[in-house]
Design an enzyme around this catalytic site. Structure first.
Site, PDB file in Angstrom:
ATOM      1  N   LYS A  34      35.870  35.698  38.158  1.00  0.00           N
ATOM      2  CA  LYS A  34      35.664  37.149  37.921  1.00  0.00           C
ATOM      3  C   LYS A  34      36.966  37.839  37.112  1.00  0.00           C
ATOM      4  CE  LYS A  34      32.154  37.688  41.290  1.00  0.00           C
ATOM      5  NZ  LYS A  34      31.923  36.304  41.625  1.00  0.00           N
TER       6      LYS A  34
HETATM    7  C1  LIG Z   1      30.795  35.653  41.626  1.00  0.00           C
HETATM    8  C2  LIG Z   1      30.796  34.226  41.870  1.00  0.00           C
HETATM    9  C3  LIG Z   1      29.451  33.401  41.313  1.00  0.00           C
HETATM   10  C4  LIG Z   1      28.501  33.959  41.032  1.00  0.00           C
HETATM   11  O1  LIG Z   1      28.294  34.456  39.775  1.00  0.00           O
HETATM   12  P1  LIG Z   1      27.358  35.399  39.230  1.00  0.00           P
HETATM   13  O2  LIG Z   1      27.570  35.966  38.057  1.00  0.00           O
HETATM   14  O3  LIG Z   1      27.027  36.544  40.217  1.00  0.00           O
HETATM   15  O4  LIG Z   1      26.013  34.583  38.698  1.00  0.00           O
HETATM   16  C5  LIG Z   1      29.798  32.133  41.613  1.00  0.00           C
HETATM   17  N1  LIG Z   1      31.030  31.489  41.983  1.00  0.00           N
HETATM   18  C6  LIG Z   1      31.967  32.108  42.455  1.00  0.00           C
HETATM   19  C7  LIG Z   1      33.233  31.730  43.147  1.00  0.00           C
HETATM   20  C8  LIG Z   1      31.943  33.696  42.309  1.00  0.00           C
HETATM   21  O5  LIG Z   1      32.910  34.544  42.667  1.00  0.00           O
END
Ligand SMILES: *Cc1c(COP(=O)(O)O)cnc(C)c1O
Length: 468
Positions: free
Chosen positions: A112
């Site tokens: 993220k």
């Molecule tokens: C947010 C997140 C996901 C999921 O990603 P999306 O874009 O919501 O599908 C997967 N793994 C981790 C570690 C995350 O923080």
């Protein structure tokens, strides 16, 4: 670049306004009116570029008209220069033609950061130009909150309020939020669960009177800028492994469908991608759609991969929009009926169209831990539970051994020690920049599960700790 809503009713906006808008006024999500398309020669000419320069080439069409090339370049260099690995998104080989792309070398150790580090800087750029301040409110069960706070900590014009359920996030995740001190950073622990937090954030967006005219901005994965930033690393991976002259397959640990939707866009922009694997945990609404055309709401199942614990996938609407010939009225009807019945399926031809590119698998906690143990035994790589789900799905759904399969490594294993413990492998260590995390001072306010209390708190502290 102009942006339109998936429900066809909201005004068309430019990039700057989309960044500040979040959800469209008709309840839809913003998408580019025309997706840029690159030729093979153009993509090939980017081989060997540092990450931030590749990012500039890929994202430039999306921001065109809103920010100068020079400003955008400087922001990208600053954003990805702050990552702790000089390759930014390094690839690690697991097996013959099988790879993990490590997306956890940003400040909060999860993918993220790729989007939220950029989003914070872009917000500050536009707000400075406009002479405006905004308030950000978000709810988190873990990763989003810390990445959003890290992304906005240096923003002059942003106050950020992140709600998390009191005593219900892991200690590493809590400390990653509460140890970032600043008079514009506000951590609120709610005496309630994650849904309570999310409901209060939603209610605050719906009725913003308590903000006395200050704009409220959303940083959850429906924000277009987050999707945009995630497109870049698909190009990056392909260019490392012989693309665009050969095609690639990706497996993506998936919750809200943001990360994998970025891969889908990369393909539509000209990157040869032959397969995208949707990897879910037991919260498998997307797997049920991909395998049987049933997008039906179920209850929440807490898992060892909490960042993928979702009941509905907010970005799935963006795919539905394309599957329905970008007809906003059709999407609006579908979503209205889904809201009422909790069920959705699409016509056979549309579903078949999706299945030409997408495969899927749901992986339970037991198989997640088994995969962590297996990969550790076979190649010494320690995976976090989300990434392990991706690897498991990659192996079971792979269509061709001749095509490189890349799993997105979405988090560092140290963030999820419980799964690693259950897999019975070596305990992961915090990386150097977080080594003293458990000694740092924490700052957090515990509030009751009450919308009035939360809104009063925001109004009293929303101007760098002072009242709005
Ligand atoms: C947010 C997140 C996901 C999921 O990603 P999306 O874009 O919501 O599908 C997967 N793994 C981790 C570690 C995350 O923080």
């Amino acid at each position: 670049m102009r942006y339109i809503s998936t429900r066809g009713q909201a005004p068309t906006l430019n990039f700057e306004d989309v960044l500040l808008a979040g959800l469209a006024s008709d309840g839809g999500l913003y998408v580019p009116e025309n997706l840029p398309r690159f030729t093979q020669e153009e993509i090939a000419s980017w081989a060997g570029l540092p990450y931030h320069e590749l990012a500039f080439n890929v994202m430039r069409p999306f921001v065109a008209g809103s920010i100068s090339d020079a400003d955008f370049k400087a922001i990208l260099q600053d954003t990805y220069g702050a990552f702790t690995h000089s390759a930014v998104a390094p690839l690690r080989q697991l097996d013959a033609n099988e790879w993990v792309m490590e997306l956890f070398h940003g400040p909060t150790l999860a993918f993220k950061d790729f989007a939220l580090q950029l989003l914070g800087r872009l917000l500050d750029h536009f707000l400075t130009k406009r002479g405006e301040r905004v308030v950000i409110m978000g709810a988190t069960s873990g990763d989003t909150g810390s990445a959003a706070i890290e992304g906005c900590r240096r923003c002059e014009n942003v106050d950020i309020f992140i709600l998390h359920p009191h005593n219900r996030v892991s200690e590493v995740q809590r400390r990653q939020m509460t140890t970032i001190l600043g008079d514009n950073i506000h951590n609120i622990a709610i005496d309630g669960n994650f849904d309570d937090c999310q409901e209060m954030v939603k209610a605050s967006f719906a009725d913003q009177g308590f903000l006395k005219g200050t704009r409220l901005v959303a940083v959850n994965s429906i924000n277009w800028a987050r999707i945009m930033a995630q497109i870049v690393y698909y190009f990056h991976a392909a260019l490392q492994l012989g693309g665009p002259q050969r095609s690639m397959a990706f497996s993506v640990p998936t919750g809200n469908f943001g990360d994998i939707f970025a891969g889908y866009l990369a393909r539509n922009m000209g990157l040869p991608i032959s397969q995208l694997v949707v990897a879910t945990n037991r919260n498998d609404i997307l797997h049920r759609f991909m395998s049987g055309n049933r997008y039906d709401k179920d209850t929440l199942h807490p898992s060892l991969s909490p960042s993928m614990d979702i009941m509905v996938s907010s970005n799935f609407e963006r795919l539905l929009f394309d599957l329905h010939g970008r007809n906003g009225a059709l999407v609006k009807d579908l979503m209205d009926s889904f809201k009422q019945t909790g069920k959705l399926s699409v016509e056979d031809e549309r579903w078949t169209e999706a299945r030409r590119l997408f495969d899927s698998l749901a992986v339970d906690d037991e198989a997640t831990c088994a995969t962590i143990a297996e990969v550790y035994r076979d190649c010494g790589e320690l995976l976090d539970p989300h990434t392990a789900i991706g690897v498991r799905a990659a192996r079971e759904c792979r269509r061709s051994m001749a095509i490189p399969m890349i799993t997105l490594g979405t988090a560092h294993p140290v963030k999820f020690p419980e799964a690693v413990r259950q897999a019975n492998v070596e305990e992961p260590q915090l990386p150097a920049h977080l080594a003293d995390l458990f000694e740092r001072t924490e700052r957090c306010t515990v509030l009751p599960n009450s919308l009035t209390d939360i809104q009063q708190f925001v109004a009293a502290h929303g101007n760098r700790g002072k009242p709005l």
